[in-house]
Design a protein around this motif. Structure first.
Motif, PDB file in Angstrom:
ATOM      1  N   TRP A  57       0.832  -1.210   0.000  1.00 27.63           N
ATOM      2  CA  TRP A  57       0.000   0.000   0.000  1.00 27.63           C
ATOM      3  C   TRP A  57       0.864   1.257   0.000  1.00 27.63           C
ATOM      4  O   TRP A  57       0.480   2.284  -0.557  1.00 27.63           O
ATOM      5  CB  TRP A  57      -0.956  -0.012   1.190  1.00 27.63           C
ATOM      6  CG  TRP A  57      -1.932  -1.137   1.067  1.00 27.63           C
ATOM      7  CD1 TRP A  57      -2.022  -2.243   1.850  1.00 27.63           C
ATOM      8  CD2 TRP A  57      -2.936  -1.291   0.047  1.00 27.63           C
ATOM      9  NE1 TRP A  57      -3.024  -3.068   1.396  1.00 27.63           N
ATOM     10  CE2 TRP A  57      -3.602  -2.505   0.287  1.00 27.63           C
ATOM     11  CE3 TRP A  57      -3.333  -0.516  -1.041  1.00 27.63           C
ATOM     12  CZ2 TRP A  57      -4.643  -2.964  -0.514  1.00 27.63           C
ATOM     13  CZ3 TRP A  57      -4.378  -0.971  -1.842  1.00 27.63           C
ATOM     14  CH2 TRP A  57      -5.011  -2.180  -1.575  1.00 27.63           C
ATOM     15  N   HIS A  58       2.038   1.183   0.593  1.00 27.23           N
ATOM     16  CA  HIS A  58       2.989   2.293   0.565  1.00 27.23           C
ATOM     17  C   HIS A  58       3.414   2.571  -0.878  1.00 27.23           C
ATOM     18  O   HIS A  58       3.428   3.720  -1.335  1.00 27.23           O
ATOM     19  CB  HIS A  58       4.193   1.931   1.441  1.00 27.23           C
ATOM     20  CG  HIS A  58       5.222   2.993   1.582  1.00 27.23           C
ATOM     21  ND1 HIS A  58       6.366   2.780   2.307  1.00 27.23           N
ATOM     22  CD2 HIS A  58       5.319   4.253   1.107  1.00 27.23           C
ATOM     23  CE1 HIS A  58       7.124   3.865   2.284  1.00 27.23           C
ATOM     24  NE2 HIS A  58       6.502   4.768   1.551  1.00 27.23           N
ATOM     25  N   VAL A  59       3.719   1.517  -1.615  1.00 32.00           N
ATOM     26  CA  VAL A  59       4.140   1.663  -3.010  1.00 32.00           C
ATOM     27  C   VAL A  59       2.992   2.237  -3.848  1.00 32.00           C
ATOM     28  O   VAL A  59       3.196   3.127  -4.681  1.00 32.00           O
ATOM     29  CB  VAL A  59       4.648   0.327  -3.580  1.00 32.00           C
ATOM     30  CG1 VAL A  59       5.117   0.486  -5.018  1.00 32.00           C
ATOM     31  CG2 VAL A  59       5.772  -0.243  -2.708  1.00 32.00           C
ATOM     32  N   VAL A  60       1.769   1.775  -3.605  1.00 32.36           N
ATOM     33  CA  VAL A  60       0.602   2.307  -4.315  1.00 32.36           C
ATOM     34  C   VAL A  60       0.398   3.782  -3.968  1.00 32.36           C
ATOM     35  O   VAL A  60       0.087   4.597  -4.840  1.00 32.36           O
ATOM     36  CB  VAL A  60      -0.658   1.477  -4.000  1.00 32.36           C
ATOM     37  CG1 VAL A  60      -1.911   2.142  -4.545  1.00 32.36           C
ATOM     38  CG2 VAL A  60      -0.517   0.070  -4.567  1.00 32.36           C
ATOM     39  N   ALA A  61       0.585   4.145  -2.695  1.00 31.07           N
ATOM     40  CA  ALA A  61       0.426   5.546  -2.285  1.00 31.07           C
ATOM     41  C   ALA A  61       1.448   6.446  -2.972  1.00 31.07           C
ATOM     42  O   ALA A  61       1.113   7.561  -3.397  1.00 31.07           O
ATOM     43  CB  ALA A  61       0.534   5.666  -0.768  1.00 31.07           C
ATOM     44  N   ILE A  62       2.670   5.979  -3.113  1.00 29.41           N
ATOM     45  CA  ILE A  62       3.687   6.756  -3.829  1.00 29.41           C
ATOM     46  C   ILE A  62       3.272   6.918  -5.287  1.00 29.41           C
ATOM     47  O   ILE A  62       3.392   7.997  -5.874  1.00 29.41           O
ATOM     48  CB  ILE A  62       5.074   6.091  -3.711  1.00 29.41           C
ATOM     49  CG1 ILE A  62       5.546   6.086  -2.251  1.00 29.41           C
ATOM     50  CG2 ILE A  62       6.088   6.758  -4.637  1.00 29.41           C
ATOM     51  CD1 ILE A  62       5.749   7.448  -1.630  1.00 29.41           C
ATOM     52  N   SER A  63       2.760   5.853  -5.888  1.00 25.70           N
ATOM     53  CA  SER A  63       2.270   5.927  -7.266  1.00 25.70           C
ATOM     54  C   SER A  63       1.187   6.998  -7.396  1.00 25.70           C
ATOM     55  O   SER A  63       1.212   7.814  -8.328  1.00 25.70           O
ATOM     56  CB  SER A  63       1.723   4.558  -7.695  1.00 25.70           C
ATOM     57  OG  SER A  63       1.140   4.613  -8.964  1.00 25.70           O
ATOM     58  N   ALA A  64       0.246   7.013  -6.461  1.00 28.74           N
ATOM     59  CA  ALA A  64      -0.839   7.996  -6.496  1.00 28.74           C
ATOM     60  C   ALA A  64      -0.295   9.418  -6.358  1.00 28.74           C
ATOM     61  O   ALA A  64      -0.731  10.338  -7.061  1.00 28.74           O
ATOM     62  CB  ALA A  64      -1.856   7.705  -5.401  1.00 28.74           C
ATOM     63  N   ARG A  65       0.650   9.607  -5.459  1.00 32.16           N
ATOM     64  CA  ARG A  65       1.234  10.947  -5.281  1.00 32.16           C
ATOM     65  C   ARG A  65       1.943  11.409  -6.549  1.00 32.16           C
ATOM     66  O   ARG A  65       1.747  12.542  -7.010  1.00 32.16           O
ATOM     67  CB  ARG A  65       2.205  10.957  -4.101  1.00 32.16           C
ATOM     68  CG  ARG A  65       2.748  12.383  -3.835  1.00 32.16           C
ATOM     69  CD  ARG A  65       3.838  12.421  -2.817  1.00 32.16           C
ATOM     70  NE  ARG A  65       5.046  11.911  -3.441  1.00 32.16           N
ATOM     71  CZ  ARG A  65       6.072  11.420  -2.768  1.00 32.16           C
ATOM     72  NH1 ARG A  65       6.039  11.336  -1.457  1.00 32.16           N
ATOM     73  NH2 ARG A  65       7.133  10.995  -3.400  1.00 32.16           N
ATOM     74  N   LEU A  66       2.752  10.533  -7.127  1.00 36.69           N
ATOM     75  CA  LEU A  66       3.492  10.911  -8.335  1.00 36.69           C
ATOM     76  C   LEU A  66       2.543  11.176  -9.503  1.00 36.69           C
ATOM     77  O   LEU A  66       2.787  12.093 -10.314  1.00 36.69           O
ATOM     78  CB  LEU A  66       4.509   9.830  -8.696  1.00 36.69           C
ATOM     79  CG  LEU A  66       5.687   9.696  -7.731  1.00 36.69           C
ATOM     80  CD1 LEU A  66       6.540   8.491  -8.110  1.00 36.69           C
ATOM     81  CD2 LEU A  66       6.521  10.968  -7.692  1.00 36.69           C
ATOM     82  N   ARG A  67       1.457  10.424  -9.597  1.00 38.42           N
ATOM     83  CA  ARG A  67       0.467  10.640 -10.657  1.00 38.42           C
ATOM     84  C   ARG A  67      -0.196  12.012 -10.486  1.00 38.42           C
ATOM     85  O   ARG A  67      -0.336  12.772 -11.436  1.00 38.42           O
ATOM     86  CB  ARG A  67      -0.564   9.505 -10.645  1.00 38.42           C
ATOM     87  CG  ARG A  67      -1.508   9.511 -11.820  1.00 38.42           C
ATOM     88  CD  ARG A  67      -2.395   8.259 -11.893  1.00 38.42           C
ATOM     89  NE  ARG A  67      -2.971   7.824 -10.643  1.00 38.42           N
ATOM     90  CZ  ARG A  67      -2.474   6.851  -9.860  1.00 38.42           C
ATOM     91  NH1 ARG A  67      -1.396   6.186 -10.197  1.00 38.42           N
ATOM     92  NH2 ARG A  67      -3.077   6.516  -8.736  1.00 38.42           N
TER      93      ARG A  67
END
Length: 158
Positions: A57-67
């Motif tokens: 979920w941390h990796v997904v959250a970083i993806s969302a932030r970068l998007r």
């Protein structure tokens, strides 16, 4: 993100990269996913991971932030060019989330978004749905995360 009609299937957006630190991994885990292999290297060593790993979920959250940051940059460019900026609606969800490899302290991942499909909304003519394949890869090019995302994007013809 551009208006629905301007988005091309196959378009790729490099969202950026992120390096995961031990402190960040542990802090995220304490707040959101307190499993032993996310909190402590020794505890992680006793699992099949063999050490500390980031929460998926941390990796997904970083993806969302970068998007979100990539969209903000594109919208700022449109504003500077004096062009209209589309409204972005909510995401009605994602599917096919896969955590393919563990992310460890020191790993730097590159995040990419590729448009895979789009369709006008059947119930809201001012919106279209855009589908993207979101991925994260390590420096060797090995994919560690992937999922299909969807997003409502304003239509010019709506």
């Amino acid at each position: 993100m551009r208006f629905f009609e301007d988005i091309e299937i196959g378009a790729r957006t490099r969202l950026g990269a992120h390096s995961f630190t031990e402190g960040e991994i542990v802090a995220f885990a304490r707040a959101f996913d307190p499993q032993p292999f996310h909190l402590d290297a020794a505890a992680g060593a006793r699992t099949h991971f063999g050490g500390l790993v980031a929460s998926g979920w941390h990796v997904v959250a970083i993806s969302a932030r970068l998007r979100a940051q990539a969209w903000a940059r594109e919208h700022e460019l449109l504003r500077r060019e004096g062009r209209p900026v589309p409204r972005l609606g909510p995401s009605p969800g994602f599917k096919d989330l896969r955590w393919l490899r563990p992310v460890r302290p020191g790993d730097t991942l590159a995040f990419l978004s590729e448009v895979t499909a789009k369709k006008p909304s059947a119930s809201r003519p001012e919106w279209g749905l855009v589908f993207t394949l979101e991925t994260a890869t390590d420096p060797a090019g090995t994919r560690v995360l992937e999922f299909t995302n969807s997003l409502f994007v304003e239509r010019l013809e709506g």
